[in-house]
Design an enzyme around this catalytic site. Structure first.
Site, PDB file in Angstrom:
ATOM      1  N   ALA A 204      52.782  88.989  68.389  1.00 56.86           N
ATOM      2  CA  ALA A 204      54.079  88.339  68.174  1.00 56.86           C
ATOM      3  C   ALA A 204      54.194  87.097  69.054  1.00 56.86           C
ATOM      4  CB  ALA A 204      55.225  89.312  68.462  1.00 56.86           C
ATOM      5  N   ASP A 205      53.755  87.215  70.302  1.00 58.66           N
ATOM      6  CA  ASP A 205      53.725  86.049  71.193  1.00 58.66           C
ATOM      7  C   ASP A 205      52.786  84.974  70.661  1.00 58.66           C
ATOM      8  OD1 ASP A 205      55.515  86.526  73.321  1.00 58.66           O
ATOM      9  OD2 ASP A 205      54.102  87.841  74.324  1.00 58.66           O
ATOM     10  N   LEU A 206      51.580  85.374  70.279  1.00 57.33           N
ATOM     11  CA  LEU A 206      50.571  84.397  69.874  1.00 57.33           C
ATOM     12  C   LEU A 206      50.975  83.687  68.592  1.00 57.33           C
ATOM     13  CD1 LEU A 206      47.400  86.523  70.682  1.00 57.33           C
ATOM     14  CD2 LEU A 206      48.305  84.604  71.997  1.00 57.33           C
TER      15      LEU A 206
END
Length: 431
Positions: A204-206
């Site tokens: 989700a961050d990436l």
């Protein structure tokens, strides 16, 4: 003599042009989504100024990921440094300065830097930047050409806007964990190894970092055409919902939430991990022709003619009948034999590599997916290289991830501050 160096090899010629030459990015982000975004921009040639917290008040200072280890980088004598591998993986090609935004002098310094920047990236909680007069409306009034990108867990609007957002929680809230992990038919939810699972890296961050890069580049193109900057509102939850892709579409079309399928595919059969005589491998049949070729290689050509299995839609509907038949066939031969035969027949398949296997793989090596950079503590540091391969404006690897505050004097000097002014900011605790 002809230069036969592979075109994919990372190069660092000082004369090579940079796609984002002249773009200055003020990076107030930390941890992963924001730094991942700004590392891509830096790889493409932007001058990224990483603004970090100064040491003090029991805090070592800097991006939290500097301390997220072990493992830590070792110096030339083999001693652990304070540079965690996590931090090193997301911060190359940047310059680091330390500024305390909570001080009036520090906030004023950020405003001064924003006035001459093209892009600002921040991932503070909603409202934090406004308290310091560093929110998008304030800085866009100061610099109308600024592209101001905010990255938060839930965005600038909505009932969850004030919540902190963490990748793990977002994977759960955004539905990814509901479709990740072994199916209930494989392992009961209450058994060891059963139940929903997160992905092995913080996707989700990436993904949010990568979507942020796209948004920033689009906003820069608009700014260059019109002179108008803008605010970008990126949310981890939005990104997680978007990246459900075909599974999200499946639900919207049917109204039925897809279950976990383990290592199988929701819409394609056979497309999963199978046990072979000496381990496991992936069989990823993508069309009916590939299935027929697989069946021929497996010595069971009749399966491809069976009306229950001839078309992918039939195979999906009859998954519970077909997969056990294929599993029995695949157990008869070792992995290498299967892979060689299937690859020769252009049937998609592959091994399941650990990271030692990955970095030893001849294709990964030929594509130059690691890069060595000079480092002031270790002599050199090996990092995963950028996957971007551009023919005219190749990625350049100019700087190892910087030490905390290593470039403070240089950057402030470029802003016109002399040694006396810089010393005053240090006395005030602003840097």
């Amino acid at each position: 003599m002809t230069d036969r160096r592979d075109a994919a090899e990372p190069t660092n010629p000082t004369a090579s042009p940079r796609a984002l030459a002249g773009v200055r990015v003020l990076d107030l982000s930390r941890v992963l989504a924001g730094p991942w975004c700004t590392q891509v921009l830096a790889d493409l040639g932007a001058d990224v100024i990483k603004v970090e917290r100064p040491p003090g008040d029991g805090h070592p200072g800097g991006d939290d990921t500097r301390g997220w280890g072990p493992p830590f980088l070792k110096d030339a004598e083999g001693r652990e440094t304070a540079e965690a591998a996590y931090y090193l993986g997301t911060n190359r090609n940047k310059r680091s300065i330390t500024v305390d935004l909570a001080t009036p002098e520090g906030a004023a310094l950020i405003r001064k830097m924003a006035a001459s920047s093209d892009v600002l990236v921040e991932n503070f909680k909603v409202g934090d930047m406004a308290r310091h007069g560093l929110d998008a409306p304030s800085l866009l009034a100061l610099n109308p050409r600024l592209v101001y990108c905010s990255i938060t867990g839930f965005g600038q609007t909505g009932p969850y806007r004030d919540r902190a957002g963490y990748d793990y929680a977002i994977q759960g809230m955004g539905g990814l964990m509901s479709v990740t992990g072994p199916s209930r038919a494989e392992i009961a939810d209450d058994s060891s190894g059963g139940g929903p699972q997160k992905v092995g890296v913080a996707v989700a961050d990436l993904f949010t970092g990568m979507y942020a890069v796209t948004a920033i580049l689009a906003a820069l193109r608009h700014r260059d055409a019109t002179g108008q900057g803008q605010a970008i509102d990126m949310a981890l939850l939005d990104t997680q919902v978007a990246m459900l892709a075909n599974l999200g579409a499946n639900y919207l079309v049917t109204g039925v939430a897809p279950p976990r399928a383990g290592n199988a595919h929701q819409n394609i059969v056979p497309y999963q991990v199978f046990e072979v005589a000496d381990g496991h491998m992936i069989l990823a049949v993508g069309n009916d022709g590939q299935f027929a070729r697989f069946c021929s290689i497996a010595g069971s050509a009749e399966l491809a003619r069976d009306p229950r299995f001839a078309r992918n839609a039939d195979r999906v509907r009859n998954r519970q009948v077909l997969v056990p038949l294929l599993a029995a066939l695949l157990k008869r031969r070792p992995r290498r034999e299967w892979l060689e035969a299937l690859e020769a027949a252009k049937v998609p398949c592959g091994p399941i590599n650990d990271l030692a296997d990955v970095f030893a793989d001849p294709q990964v090596q030929q594509r130059c997916m690691t890069v060595d950079l000079a480092h002031p503590l270790a002599g050199s540091v090996r990092l995963v290289a950028s996957p971007l391969k551009l023919s005219a404006t190749p990625v350049r690897y100019d700087r190892a991830p910087p030490l905390l505050g290593a470039d403070t004097e240089q950057v402030l000097g470029e802003l016109g501050l002399d040694a006396v002014a810089i010393a005053g900011l240090r006395r005030a605790g602003a840097i």
